[in-house]
Design a protein around this motif. Sequence first.
Motif, PDB file in Angstrom:
ATOM      1  N   TYR A   1       0.819  -1.206   0.000  1.00  0.00           N
ATOM      2  CA  TYR A   1       0.000   0.000   0.000  1.00  0.00           C
ATOM      3  C   TYR A   1       0.852   1.255   0.000  1.00  0.00           C
ATOM      4  N   PHE A   2       1.963   1.199   0.711  1.00  0.00           N
ATOM      5  CA  PHE A   2       2.862   2.354   0.742  1.00  0.00           C
ATOM      6  C   PHE A   2       3.465   2.601  -0.638  1.00  0.00           C
ATOM      7  N   LEU A   3       3.944   1.533  -1.274  1.00  0.00           N
ATOM      8  CA  LEU A   3       4.516   1.678  -2.616  1.00  0.00           C
ATOM      9  C   LEU A   3       3.480   2.196  -3.600  1.00  0.00           C
ATOM     10  N   GLN A   4       2.249   1.699  -3.494  1.00  0.00           N
ATOM     11  CA  GLN A   4       1.202   2.158  -4.407  1.00  0.00           C
ATOM     12  C   GLN A   4       0.835   3.612  -4.140  1.00  0.00           C
ATOM     13  N   GLY A   5       0.942   4.035  -2.904  1.00  0.00           N
ATOM     14  CA  GLY A   5       0.717   5.437  -2.587  1.00  0.00           C
ATOM     15  C   GLY A   5       1.773   6.337  -3.202  1.00  0.00           C
ATOM     16  N   LEU A   6       2.949   5.770  -3.460  1.00  0.00           N
ATOM     17  CA  LEU A   6       4.015   6.518  -4.124  1.00  0.00           C
ATOM     18  C   LEU A   6       3.864   6.493  -5.641  1.00  0.00           C
ATOM     19  N   GLY A   7       2.840   5.770  -6.119  1.00  0.00           N
ATOM     20  CA  GLY A   7       2.657   5.634  -7.563  1.00  0.00           C
ATOM     21  C   GLY A   7       3.469   4.510  -8.155  1.00  0.00           C
ATOM     22  N   LEU A   8       3.935   3.582  -7.296  1.00  0.00           N
ATOM     23  CA  LEU A   8       4.744   2.443  -7.746  1.00  0.00           C
ATOM     24  C   LEU A   8       3.914   1.164  -7.675  1.00  0.00           C
ATOM     25  N   VAL A   9       4.292   0.154  -8.422  1.00  0.00           N
ATOM     26  CA  VAL A   9       3.628  -1.159  -8.495  1.00  0.00           C
ATOM     27  C   VAL A   9       2.106  -1.013  -8.487  1.00  0.00           C
ATOM     28  N   SER A  10       1.592  -0.008  -9.178  1.00  0.00           N
ATOM     29  CA  SER A  10       0.170   0.316  -9.105  1.00  0.00           C
ATOM     30  C   SER A  10      -0.729  -0.747  -9.707  1.00  0.00           C
ATOM     31  N   SER A  11      -0.187  -1.592 -10.576  1.00  0.00           N
ATOM     32  CA  SER A  11      -1.021  -2.604 -11.231  1.00  0.00           C
ATOM     33  C   SER A  11      -1.269  -3.821 -10.358  1.00  0.00           C
ATOM     34  N   LEU A  12      -0.603  -3.905  -9.202  1.00  0.00           N
ATOM     35  CA  LEU A  12      -0.829  -5.046  -8.317  1.00  0.00           C
ATOM     36  C   LEU A  12      -2.194  -4.938  -7.656  1.00  0.00           C
ATOM     37  N   PRO A  13      -2.945  -6.034  -7.544  1.00  0.00           N
ATOM     38  CA  PRO A  13      -4.257  -5.984  -6.882  1.00  0.00           C
ATOM     39  C   PRO A  13      -4.091  -5.636  -5.420  1.00  0.00           C
ATOM     40  N   MET A  14      -5.002  -4.816  -4.908  1.00  0.00           N
ATOM     41  CA  MET A  14      -4.935  -4.395  -3.516  1.00  0.00           C
ATOM     42  C   MET A  14      -5.792  -5.307  -2.653  1.00  0.00           C
ATOM     43  N   HIS A  15      -5.246  -5.752  -1.549  1.00  0.00           N
ATOM     44  CA  HIS A  15      -5.948  -6.670  -0.658  1.00  0.00           C
ATOM     45  C   HIS A  15      -6.792  -5.894   0.339  1.00  0.00           C
TER      46      HIS A  15
END
Length: 379
Positions: free
Chosen positions: A307-321
């Motif tokens: 979630y932290f990485l996705q908040g940075l705009g990284l690994v955004s294509s990974l499904p969020m749990h």
Amino acid sequence: MTSDKTDLPVLPAKSSLLNQKIEHHEITCPKIGNVNVYIQGIRSSKEVIIMTVHDLGCDHSMYQVFVDHPRMTRIRERTVWVHVDVPGQGQNMPDLPSDFVFPTMQKIGEDLVAVLDQLKIREVVCFGEGAGANIMARFAMTHIDRVLGIILIHTTGTTAGFLGSLKDKVINWKLDQIGMNPSAESYLILHRFGATEFSKAKDTEQLKAAIENYQDMLRTKANPKNLKKFVEAFLRRTNIAENIKKLKCPVLLITGQKSVFNGTTRALHQAILKTCEDKAKVEFIEVAGVASVLEEKPEKLAESLQYFLQGLGLVSSLPMHNISRTVPPPLRVRSMSMVEYDLPACQRMAAGGTSGPSTPILASPVEGAEDQKLPAAEQ
């Protein structure tokens, strides 16, 4: 200079059936001398690089096993981990030279930029626990333009108190004079796992196994003289909380509810909030019922990391749990390619693409109210 590039097998992990390899570099830094660096993952043009520094009595293997955890599979496929061993630390290391002046925590933090420069790495996400987290914070405060974000686990931002200082001096003397011993071992276990009452941990067997593995490393693989120098540097650390306003990147602080560093991690969180211009960039997570988040709840740590990485705009294509599927999707402007998804948001905007759905720096990875997350707005 970079030398002695070798491929080393990853330490076996109970949770993984993978047969990964790690790439080893010995890199010379101007102030702290040679450091061993271990690259876990395959480098590519769209890589997300995470740099780690380990805690007292440990080496890069403490993160190596975590990255190899099944819950980390998809994150592992999208990231490259650069693990740095503090000088003289690691398994079966020879004594440091008699004329070697062990660097301060500040010098280690400042000098690690040489690792990035020599490996031709522009930006990283920093990740550290305990003493390693303290070093990573110093790196992020010194090299602002090289850090996208930082994850700090069980972090101490202040200097050692009087009683802690006295205890550390006794431990240091014993490590220097008689090597690894019960007093030093007990102190390091308390520092590393941080539980006042291990019997109350949620997964006692898992914690017991982790402690036994750590004891084995201390007794058979760690160099007590070198470890003494690292403990001493940690003891003499300066107060980073006083200059924490220099920390400009998004921050995630994590602690176990039963960790002895729970209070120091909370104190650092409050210090950051007092000087931070954008409090939405600062997150705090307390994992219920555990002392060592990394050892007892690696799956929780993996979720928080995602979630932290996705908040940075990284690994955004990974499904969020643990996110409700009933929430209406945001209005789509246009679809993004997989390459665009893996770019930081700022790079996508600079390239003329859409920034994609807005993602909080850390969506709650908790299940129910089991773990406590303190949003910045409540401070």
